[in-house]
Design a protein around this motif. Structure first.
Motif, PDB file in Angstrom:
ATOM      1  N   GLU A  39      -4.775  32.520   9.005  1.00 47.06           N
ATOM      2  CA  GLU A  39      -5.462  31.511   8.189  1.00 47.06           C
ATOM      3  C   GLU A  39      -5.430  31.902   6.706  1.00 47.06           C
ATOM      4  O   GLU A  39      -5.138  33.035   6.348  1.00 47.06           O
ATOM      5  N   ARG A  40      -5.759  30.931   5.858  1.00 43.35           N
ATOM      6  CA  ARG A  40      -5.817  31.163   4.410  1.00 43.35           C
ATOM      7  C   ARG A  40      -7.227  30.913   3.898  1.00 43.35           C
ATOM      8  O   ARG A  40      -7.957  30.072   4.422  1.00 43.35           O
ATOM      9  N   ILE A  41      -7.584  31.659   2.850  1.00 42.62           N
ATOM     10  CA  ILE A  41      -8.895  31.491   2.212  1.00 42.62           C
ATOM     11  C   ILE A  41      -8.811  30.449   1.093  1.00 42.62           C
ATOM     12  O   ILE A  41      -9.751  29.691   0.863  1.00 42.62           O
ATOM     13  N   PHE A  42      -7.684  30.446   0.400  1.00 39.05           N
ATOM     14  CA  PHE A  42      -7.488  29.549  -0.738  1.00 39.05           C
ATOM     15  C   PHE A  42      -6.257  28.683  -0.488  1.00 39.05           C
ATOM     16  O   PHE A  42      -5.164  29.203  -0.236  1.00 39.05           O
ATOM     17  N   LEU A  43      -6.443  27.364  -0.588  1.00 34.58           N
ATOM     18  CA  LEU A  43      -5.330  26.447  -0.332  1.00 34.58           C
ATOM     19  C   LEU A  43      -4.803  25.802  -1.610  1.00 34.58           C
ATOM     20  O   LEU A  43      -3.651  25.380  -1.657  1.00 34.58           O
ATOM     21  N   GLU A  44      -5.648  25.697  -2.619  1.00 35.38           N
ATOM     22  CA  GLU A  44      -5.216  25.088  -3.873  1.00 35.38           C
ATOM     23  C   GLU A  44      -5.995  25.693  -5.040  1.00 35.38           C
ATOM     24  O   GLU A  44      -6.924  26.492  -4.858  1.00 35.38           O
ATOM     25  N   GLU A  45      -5.596  25.324  -6.237  1.00 34.59           N
ATOM     26  CA  GLU A  45      -6.160  25.899  -7.463  1.00 34.59           C
ATOM     27  C   GLU A  45      -7.675  25.800  -7.523  1.00 34.59           C
ATOM     28  O   GLU A  45      -8.357  26.757  -7.905  1.00 34.59           O
ATOM     29  N   ASN A  46      -8.223  24.653  -7.164  1.00 39.45           N
ATOM     30  CA  ASN A  46      -9.670  24.467  -7.251  1.00 39.45           C
ATOM     31  C   ASN A  46     -10.449  25.404  -6.337  1.00 39.45           C
ATOM     32  O   ASN A  46     -11.608  25.714  -6.602  1.00 39.45           O
ATOM     33  N   PHE A  95     -20.009  35.018   0.295  1.00 40.07           N
ATOM     34  CA  PHE A  95     -19.050  34.540   1.287  1.00 40.07           C
ATOM     35  C   PHE A  95     -19.573  33.336   2.081  1.00 40.07           C
ATOM     36  O   PHE A  95     -18.789  32.457   2.464  1.00 40.07           O
ATOM     37  N   GLU A  96     -20.862  33.273   2.308  1.00 39.18           N
ATOM     38  CA  GLU A  96     -21.418  32.113   3.013  1.00 39.18           C
ATOM     39  C   GLU A  96     -21.321  30.854   2.161  1.00 39.18           C
ATOM     40  O   GLU A  96     -21.004  29.767   2.666  1.00 39.18           O
ATOM     41  N   ARG A  97     -21.599  30.991   0.875  1.00 36.11           N
ATOM     42  CA  ARG A  97     -21.523  29.833  -0.024  1.00 36.11           C
ATOM     43  C   ARG A  97     -20.098  29.304  -0.126  1.00 36.11           C
ATOM     44  O   ARG A  97     -19.864  28.091  -0.127  1.00 36.11           O
ATOM     45  N   TYR A  98     -19.143  30.234  -0.188  1.00 37.81           N
ATOM     46  CA  TYR A  98     -17.754  29.769  -0.263  1.00 37.81           C
ATOM     47  C   TYR A  98     -17.313  29.157   1.066  1.00 37.81           C
ATOM     48  O   TYR A  98     -16.606  28.145   1.084  1.00 37.81           O
ATOM     49  N   ALA A  99     -17.713  29.738   2.169  1.00 37.04           N
ATOM     50  CA  ALA A  99     -17.346  29.217   3.494  1.00 37.04           C
ATOM     51  C   ALA A  99     -17.876  27.794   3.688  1.00 37.04           C
ATOM     52  O   ALA A  99     -17.181  26.924   4.234  1.00 37.04           O
ATOM     53  N   MET A 100     -19.107  27.543   3.256  1.00 41.99           N
ATOM     54  CA  MET A 100     -19.685  26.203   3.360  1.00 41.99           C
ATOM     55  C   MET A 100     -18.869  25.201   2.538  1.00 41.99           C
ATOM     56  O   MET A 100     -18.565  24.101   3.004  1.00 41.99           O
ATOM     57  N   ARG A 108     -13.511  21.042   8.327  1.00 46.64           N
ATOM     58  CA  ARG A 108     -13.183  21.951   9.415  1.00 46.64           C
ATOM     59  C   ARG A 108     -14.436  22.688   9.871  1.00 46.64           C
ATOM     60  O   ARG A 108     -15.462  22.677   9.176  1.00 46.64           O
ATOM     61  N   LYS A 109     -14.345  23.341  11.008  1.00 47.78           N
ATOM     62  CA  LYS A 109     -15.420  24.174  11.519  1.00 47.78           C
ATOM     63  C   LYS A 109     -14.859  25.548  11.850  1.00 47.78           C
ATOM     64  O   LYS A 109     -13.654  25.727  11.964  1.00 47.78           O
ATOM     65  N   GLY A 110     -15.740  26.501  11.986  1.00 52.79           N
ATOM     66  CA  GLY A 110     -15.293  27.827  12.351  1.00 52.79           C
ATOM     67  C   GLY A 110     -15.377  28.806  11.197  1.00 52.79           C
ATOM     68  O   GLY A 110     -15.851  28.488  10.099  1.00 52.79           O
ATOM     69  N   HIS A 111     -14.890  30.008  11.462  1.00 48.90           N
ATOM     70  CA  HIS A 111     -14.993  31.084  10.491  1.00 48.90           C
ATOM     71  C   HIS A 111     -13.928  30.962   9.397  1.00 48.90           C
ATOM     72  O   HIS A 111     -12.763  30.723   9.687  1.00 48.90           O
TER      73      HIS A 111
END
Length: 288
Positions: A39-46, A95-100, A108-111
């Motif tokens: 999986e990826r954490i960052f998909l685009e610039e924003n 990390f919780e704030r970014y995940a939300m 999406r759902k999940g970790h």
């Protein structure tokens, strides 16, 4: 130059603490976090921009000092210091704030992250510098850029050429190399460039292993430090030679220091006398 000497001699000590973390006020940590699997954490610039916004907010809210960082597509590195005993709550909040944000944006759902973050305690200055170099080399070694200076999602530009108002305390690391910011940036870039070449020539490929890379960085720093010391000594010798008589105490101290450095580098008294243009009597009177 104690920090550089420590690195060049391999005196790098660290303590990995994953399940039972050692937390205390003023401690410095190398934080790593990654996405699960492929999986990826960052998909685009924003996504990068939003994470940096949260990181800035966390630094202010939890009184955390951030020294350097790199955000890659599937993992990230932070080098920071806590001023309160709140590392776990600060990182949990981050990390919780970014995940939300990420899950809501992409429906999406999940970790988003692969379990708990990892925290490596930096318990000496040599490791502190080594980890900063390691962090800034990661994008190149991951194939995300050819020149470490061009990678946008790290603090590298603050260490090489940009002086700007920022929440990243980059000057603390640079000041450990040289008190002059311009010289410190030059030396830091040299350490990065030479370290990358040296690591590649040794055949260390793929994901960087800090334990292996730290030794390589130490060898490079030793060479760079020696070159700078030789240049400084040459300039000092030329300055001393231009002085016919030394009346000021600081001028005599400078000559004494230069003689001591030349002796330490293996020059004989006769060679030093010729280099500095002084007599045998002046030589012995100076070192007495």
């Amino acid at each position: 130059m104690d920090i550089l000497q420590g690195l060049s001699e391999g005196e790098i000590r660290r303590q990995l603490t994953i399940r039972q973390r050692i937390i205390f006020e003023g401690a410095v940590y190398h934080i790593t976090q990654r996405a699960p699997g492929t999986e990826r954490i960052f998909l685009e610039e924003n996504d990068y921009l939003y994470f940096l916004k949260i990181l800035k907010d966390i630094a202010q809210e939890f009184h955390v000092k951030l020294f350097s960082f790199t955000l890659l597509t599937n993992h990230l590195h932070l080098l920071l210091q806590i001023t309160q005993k709140n590392l776990s709550s600060a990182m949990k909040n981050l990390f919780e704030r970014y995940a939300m944000y990420f899950n809501e944006k992409y429906q999406r759902k999940g970790h988003v992250f692969c379990g708990r973050f990892r925290a490596s305690l930096c318990n000496d200055d040599a490791y502190f510098l080594a980890i900063s170099v390691y962090i800034h080399l990661n994008p190149c070694r991951a194939g995300l850029c050819k020149d470490f200076r061009s990678y946008r999602w790290s603090s590298i530009r603050l260490f090489t050429d940009i002086t700007a108002a920022t929440f990243v305390d980059y000057q603390q690391i640079l000041s450990m190399i040289d008190q002059d910011i311009h010289r410190a940036r030059q030396k830091y870039q040299q350490i990065l460039s030479d370290s990358l070449l040296h690591i590649e020539s040794c055949g260390i490929s793929g994901t960087l292993s800090l334990k292996r890379v730290a030794g390589q960085i130490g060898e490079v720093i030793q060479k760079i430090t020696k070159r700078h010391e030789e240049k400084n000594l040459e300039a000092m010798v030329e300055k001393i030679k231009s002085k016919q008589r030394m009346r000021k105490i600081e001028e005599r101290d400078a000559r004494k220091y230069a003689i001591g450095q030349l002796l330490a580098n293996g020059y004989t008294p006769a060679e030093i006398e010729k280099m500095l243009g002084i007599s045998r009597a002046t030589f012995y009177r100076t070192i007495a």
